[in-house]
Design a protein around this motif. Sequence first.
Motif, PDB file in Angstrom:
ATOM      1  N   GLU A   1       0.693  -1.153   0.149  1.00  0.00           N
ATOM      2  CA  GLU A   1      -0.027   0.059   0.020  1.00  0.00           C
ATOM      3  C   GLU A   1       0.861   1.282   0.050  1.00  0.00           C
ATOM      4  N   ALA A   2       1.946   1.307   0.843  1.00  0.00           N
ATOM      5  CA  ALA A   2       3.002   2.341   1.024  1.00  0.00           C
ATOM      6  C   ALA A   2       3.618   2.586  -0.315  1.00  0.00           C
ATOM      7  N   SER A   3       3.934   1.608  -0.984  1.00  0.00           N
ATOM      8  CA  SER A   3       4.629   1.634  -2.479  1.00  0.00           C
ATOM      9  C   SER A   3       3.541   2.354  -3.476  1.00  0.00           C
ATOM     10  N   GLN A   4       2.391   1.908  -3.273  1.00  0.00           N
ATOM     11  CA  GLN A   4       1.181   2.487  -4.396  1.00  0.00           C
ATOM     12  C   GLN A   4       1.219   4.053  -4.176  1.00  0.00           C
ATOM     13  N   VAL A   5       1.333   4.362  -2.738  1.00  0.00           N
ATOM     14  CA  VAL A   5       0.911   5.705  -2.521  1.00  0.00           C
ATOM     15  C   VAL A   5       2.355   6.457  -3.124  1.00  0.00           C
ATOM     16  N   GLY A   6       3.434   6.003  -2.928  1.00  0.00           N
ATOM     17  CA  GLY A   6       4.867   6.487  -3.413  1.00  0.00           C
ATOM     18  C   GLY A   6       4.582   6.679  -4.821  1.00  0.00           C
ATOM     19  N   CYS A   7       4.401   5.729  -5.692  1.00  0.00           N
ATOM     20  CA  CYS A   7       4.309   5.747  -6.965  1.00  0.00           C
ATOM     21  C   CYS A   7       3.285   6.696  -7.691  1.00  0.00           C
ATOM     22  N   GLN A   8       2.045   6.654  -6.949  1.00  0.00           N
ATOM     23  CA  GLN A   8       1.181   7.866  -7.218  1.00  0.00           C
ATOM     24  C   GLN A   8       1.880   9.173  -7.027  1.00  0.00           C
ATOM     25  N   GLU A   9       2.346   9.340  -5.890  1.00  0.00           N
ATOM     26  CA  GLU A   9       2.895  10.705  -5.905  1.00  0.00           C
ATOM     27  C   GLU A   9       3.805  11.067  -6.691  1.00  0.00           C
ATOM     28  N   ALA A  10       4.720  10.245  -7.158  1.00  0.00           N
ATOM     29  CA  ALA A  10       5.773  10.424  -8.194  1.00  0.00           C
ATOM     30  C   ALA A  10       5.067  10.764  -9.432  1.00  0.00           C
TER      31      ALA A  10
ATOM     32  N   LEU B   1       2.467  12.295 -10.143  1.00  0.00           N
ATOM     33  CA  LEU B   1       1.846  13.379  -9.868  1.00  0.00           C
ATOM     34  C   LEU B   1       2.678  14.776 -10.065  1.00  0.00           C
ATOM     35  N   VAL B   2       3.763  14.349  -9.466  1.00  0.00           N
ATOM     36  CA  VAL B   2       4.987  15.273  -9.592  1.00  0.00           C
ATOM     37  C   VAL B   2       5.313  15.511 -11.144  1.00  0.00           C
ATOM     38  N   GLY B   3       5.414  14.539 -11.996  1.00  0.00           N
ATOM     39  CA  GLY B   3       5.688  14.631 -13.368  1.00  0.00           C
ATOM     40  C   GLY B   3       4.548  15.069 -14.173  1.00  0.00           C
ATOM     41  N   TRP B   4       3.254  14.616 -13.894  1.00  0.00           N
ATOM     42  CA  TRP B   4       2.116  15.092 -14.315  1.00  0.00           C
ATOM     43  C   TRP B   4       1.856  16.687 -14.271  1.00  0.00           C
ATOM     44  N   ARG B   5       2.029  17.092 -13.020  1.00  0.00           N
ATOM     45  CA  ARG B   5       2.022  18.659 -12.934  1.00  0.00           C
ATOM     46  C   ARG B   5       2.867  19.433 -13.878  1.00  0.00           C
ATOM     47  N   LEU B   6       4.047  18.942 -13.643  1.00  0.00           N
ATOM     48  CA  LEU B   6       5.122  19.709 -14.456  1.00  0.00           C
ATOM     49  C   LEU B   6       4.615  19.737 -16.066  1.00  0.00           C
TER      50      LEU B   6
ATOM     51  N   CYS C   1       1.614   3.602 -11.721  1.00  0.00           N
ATOM     52  CA  CYS C   1       0.621   4.808 -11.805  1.00  0.00           C
ATOM     53  C   CYS C   1       0.721   5.489 -13.244  1.00  0.00           C
ATOM     54  N   TRP C   2      -0.456   5.885 -13.769  1.00  0.00           N
ATOM     55  CA  TRP C   2      -0.330   6.727 -15.074  1.00  0.00           C
ATOM     56  C   TRP C   2      -1.643   7.721 -14.838  1.00  0.00           C
ATOM     57  N   LEU C   3      -1.295   8.938 -15.551  1.00  0.00           N
ATOM     58  CA  LEU C   3      -1.996   9.957 -15.555  1.00  0.00           C
ATOM     59  C   LEU C   3      -2.205  10.478 -17.113  1.00  0.00           C
ATOM     60  N   SER C   4      -3.289  10.772 -17.651  1.00  0.00           N
ATOM     61  CA  SER C   4      -3.482  11.416 -18.809  1.00  0.00           C
ATOM     62  C   SER C   4      -3.757  12.877 -18.887  1.00  0.00           C
ATOM     63  N   ASN C   5      -3.504  13.551 -19.754  1.00  0.00           N
ATOM     64  CA  ASN C   5      -3.731  15.160 -19.935  1.00  0.00           C
ATOM     65  C   ASN C   5      -5.379  15.560 -19.551  1.00  0.00           C
ATOM     66  N   ASP C   6      -6.344  14.685 -19.764  1.00  0.00           N
ATOM     67  CA  ASP C   6      -7.573  14.921 -19.187  1.00  0.00           C
ATOM     68  C   ASP C   6      -7.927  14.705 -17.832  1.00  0.00           C
ATOM     69  N   GLY C   7      -6.714  14.379 -17.022  1.00  0.00           N
ATOM     70  CA  GLY C   7      -6.992  14.014 -15.660  1.00  0.00           C
ATOM     71  C   GLY C   7      -7.415  12.680 -15.459  1.00  0.00           C
ATOM     72  N   GLN C   8      -7.623  11.650 -16.317  1.00  0.00           N
ATOM     73  CA  GLN C   8      -7.867  10.389 -15.915  1.00  0.00           C
ATOM     74  C   GLN C   8      -6.540   9.818 -15.368  1.00  0.00           C
ATOM     75  N   TRP C   9      -6.698   8.682 -14.573  1.00  0.00           N
ATOM     76  CA  TRP C   9      -5.570   8.285 -13.649  1.00  0.00           C
ATOM     77  C   TRP C   9      -5.900   6.735 -13.454  1.00  0.00           C
ATOM     78  N   GLY C  10      -4.849   5.873 -13.376  1.00  0.00           N
ATOM     79  CA  GLY C  10      -5.135   4.438 -12.851  1.00  0.00           C
ATOM     80  C   GLY C  10      -3.816   4.138 -12.180  1.00  0.00           C
ATOM     81  N   LEU C  11      -4.134   3.231 -11.064  1.00  0.00           N
ATOM     82  CA  LEU C  11      -2.881   2.652 -10.193  1.00  0.00           C
ATOM     83  C   LEU C  11      -3.387   1.123 -10.241  1.00  0.00           C
ATOM     84  N   ASP C  12      -2.063   0.172 -10.301  1.00  0.00           N
ATOM     85  CA  ASP C  12      -1.957  -1.045 -10.428  1.00  0.00           C
ATOM     86  C   ASP C  12      -0.941  -1.501  -9.497  1.00  0.00           C
ATOM     87  N   ILE C  13      -0.962  -2.693  -9.164  1.00  0.00           N
ATOM     88  CA  ILE C  13       0.537  -3.350  -8.556  1.00  0.00           C
ATOM     89  C   ILE C  13       0.865  -4.382  -9.270  1.00  0.00           C
TER      90      ILE C  13
END
Length: 269
Positions: free
Chosen positions: A7-16, A18-23, A257-269
């Motif tokens: 669970e913690a690794s999923q959170v870290g993956c999503q945070e990372a 988001l860092v790239g996506w926001r940029l 974790c992946w994010l698209s330019n329209d705000g859609q995202w997904g998370l998987d292990i």
Amino acid sequence: MADHHIEASQVGCQEAALVGWRLLLEGGSALDAVQMAVESLENNPLYNAGTGSTLNRVGEIQMDASIMEGSSLAAGAVAAIDRIRNPIRLARKVLDRGREVLLVREGALSFARKVGIELCANGELIVEHQRQRWERKHGTVGCAAVDQLGRSAAATSTGGLFDALPGRVGDSALIGCGTYANCFGAVSCTGIGEAIIRTVLAKTAMGELQAGYHPLVAVQRALAVLVRGTHSEAGLIIVDRKGRVGYAHNTSHMPVCWLSNDGQWGLDI
């Protein structure tokens, strides 16, 4: 891996991610985005990269990293290094220099000093769970992205293989193996480095993409090549120039974790 670690690794993956996506949303380049995302993962002690790197056979840290920009084929990599908090930042400096592609060991550290990257004590990079959790034998962090101008980039970083021989270099530092990007897309790989090297996995996946396969199919076909040829384990992520994402693995876990330019995202292990 215990459930709370997953669970913690999923959170870290999503945070990372988001860092790239926001940029990217701010108009930043894919190259900067993958670097920042991987730095986030290197700074997270749960991952085997940067802080949290595993130990080799003689109890030393030995890290590899690479980064590549697709439209220019510019690339930079470092291998078998220690005393660097963010190996991907040093790999980026190699890319920016525009001459060498791969620097190793003391040569890489000497270059780090010249370009103003501070060295640290190895003790700052070793965390207790890497001393105790010997079952975590390998791991890698990576990112692939495409920006608003259609430029792709990939970055990969690892603390290496647990109990590896000193001087061993895996796929993460090798362009075409652990990392690859061109005008069609970008790829980052993880798993057993020797198998990834033998099958040039990142470039193999890119070849499938260039042949017209959807990213979801391209990664499956590339992974099948590795399994047929080496009977080993790996995982990979890919993004094409349209922003379509694919990933595949035959390892027990690979948080994605992946994010698209329209705000859609997904998370998987």
